[in-house]
Design a protein around this motif. Structure first.
Motif: not given
Length: 194
Positions: A188-193
């Motif tokens: 999630k963090r990779v996709l949202l960052a």
């Protein structure tokens, strides 16, 4: 606001007890011939010259350009150099055959790179090996180790340079999340960052 400094050159005043000056200039005129040679014979090592005599000593004798300047001239497209830069580079290359050969190799590689002519790489490497330039021989050996990739890089229009920053960003996020959460949160963090 402080008054602007006067940037005009100032006349150099002779110091008291100074042996150089107008007398030396008149003496050199009486000698005739090349003033700079006469001046260099009259001045002791370490002794400073007034502005006029210093100018006479260096008139007609330009210092060679710095290596950084010559490197810039070699790496710049010849048509974008000024006429003076072209003439000075031509004079330098005429006096140094190794530098002339290096310039030819650099410019032919730049042409291969900009015009995507990777198929010319083997001929370029053979031309480098025929010259006595040890630094370029090292470069040629390094290119030979990965020749197919270099030819592809010089020929194909695709590049992996676009994703390089993303890989570093993902690695940084992974280091930050180490031991704190599972794969789902990291994803999630990779996709949202972005």
């Amino acid at each position: 606001m402080a008054a602007q400094q006067d940037l005009r050159p100032r006349r150099v005043q002779a110091l008291p007890g100074r042996t150089l000056g107008r007398g030396l200039h008149q003496h050199l005129e009486a000698l005739g011939g090349d003033r700079s040679l006469g001046l260099s014979r009259q001045v002791r090592p370490g002794q400073r010259l007034p502005a006029r005599e210093a100018h006479l000593a260096t008139a007609g004798h330009r210092e060679p350009p710095a290596p950084r300047v010559v490197t810039r001239w070699i790496l710049t497209r010849p048509e974008t150099l000024t006429q003076i830069e072209q003439l000075r580079l031509k004079a330098i290359l005429a006096n140094c055959p190794e530098l002339d050969a290096l310039t030819g190799h650099v410019r032919s590689f730049a042409q291969m790179l900009t015009e995507r002519q990777g198929e010319r790489l083997p001929q370029w490497l053979d031309a480098i090996r025929q010259d006595a330039l040890p630094s370029l021989h090292t470069l040629a050996a390094g290119i030979d180790r990965d020749r197919d990739a270099v030819i592809a890089g010089l020929t194909l229009p695709w590049s992996s340079g676009v994703v390089e920053g993303h890989v570093n960003r993902i690695k940084m996020l992974k280091r930050q999340m180490f031991g704190r959460a599972g794969f789902a949160l990291l994803r999630k963090r990779v996709l949202l960052a972005q």
